[in-house]
Design an enzyme around this catalytic site. Sequence first.
Site, PDB file in Angstrom:
ATOM      1  CG  ASN A  40      -6.120  -7.903  -5.466  1.00  0.00           C
ATOM      2  OD1 ASN A  40      -6.047  -7.239  -6.504  1.00  0.00           O
ATOM      3  ND2 ASN A  40      -6.878  -7.542  -4.468  1.00  0.00           N
TER       4      ASN A  40
ATOM      5  CB  THR B  80      -0.925   0.011   1.246  1.00  0.00           C
ATOM      6  OG1 THR B  80      -1.768  -1.139   1.198  1.00  0.00           O
ATOM      7  CG2 THR B  80      -1.776   1.265   1.292  1.00  0.00           C
TER       8      THR B  80
ATOM      9  CB  CYS C 278      -8.107  -5.076   0.321  1.00  0.00           C
ATOM     10  SG  CYS C 278      -6.852  -6.294  -0.024  1.00  0.00           S
TER      11      CYS C 278
END
Length: 361
Positions: A126, A49, A299
């Site tokens: 992802n 991140t 996430c």
Amino acid sequence: MFDGDFGNPASSSHVFGWEAEEHVENARVQLAELLHADPLEIVWTSGATESDNLALKGLADHYGAGHIVTSSYEHKAVLDTCKYLESKGFRVTYVVPDAAGLVQPSAVAAALEDDTFVVSVMHVNNEIGVVNDIGEIGRICRENQVFLHVDAAQSVGKVPLDVGAMNIDMLSISGHKIYGPKGIGALYVRRSGNIPLKAIIHGGGHERGMRSGTLATHQIVGIGVAASICSDELDREAPRLLQLRERLWSHLKQIPNVSLNGSETHRIPGLINVGFSGVDGEALLMALDDVAVSSGSACTSATVEPSYVLRAIGVEDSLAAASLRFTVGRFTTEEEIDFVGMRVADVVQTLRAQRDVAASI
Ligand SMILES: *Cc1c(COP(=O)(O)O)cnc(C)c1O
């Protein structure tokens, strides 16, 4: 070996500092090897991140204005950074992946404008596990003198990477995605080519001036070891994971009306994302409480919205809500695969039967 090392790797005046520095530099070598990079090109961060933020904000800060090309199914760390930069006056084009979930290099080329200064495309998505042709995107960027940033949190250690051969200028890495510790990551920053990256965290000028702050020595040692295990295991692990994934898929595809989200061929060995049409996704997840699967990514799982990634590749909302992401990893066994295959078949059948009963009342 490491318990007594409490020195600060930036303290160059005493032996405690030297020892800590040696551990950090050793880890830098280990991670660089996995990317075919030079150790001096590794900038330690707190995770992918931060690396994504540093790459995009750091370049944007240098340019002050201009255009960015990314894709519409990037991780939020890239998307939200781009949104932020839009609020600061930068223009962003979000290239839409094709139905197979791939960002077409030709679509990236078509999105370039005169003042585009960076392209940011993820190597592996992802949620769906597809692998983009970064080599070709890199060639296009180099030809057009545009910097290329790659979020490689999901590809490092899973597919071979060669930052030089792929013309990558910056690449984000996450420790916990390669069996390393959480809270540590890195940004690869190419040394040649004078990338005018500005720091976003200012302080003592550590990490070539790009990221200040005392280094997380313990986590760095951990990510280094994790990287070296990946280097050693990659060739053996990839075919093993592929075989497990195929075994899982052969179970799941016996269930009527299931579909694979994203390309079957351009994908990492350990991940499939599967849609079970006509089933309520929430109910499916609840019923599978003894299986560690997820509907989207960790996430964004605070929201119950259908996955924006599946939407981006054209999967309908109802099917997106009925899709699950399955991963197999270094420690997954065939027994677990067979168990999961049978459990999922069972649950999907039960839920569909309940739906049919409800519909007939
Ligand atoms: C996990 C992930 C991130 C975030 O990494 P952290 O190290 O947890 O900050 C960014 N991008 C992708 C593609 C990821 O999978």
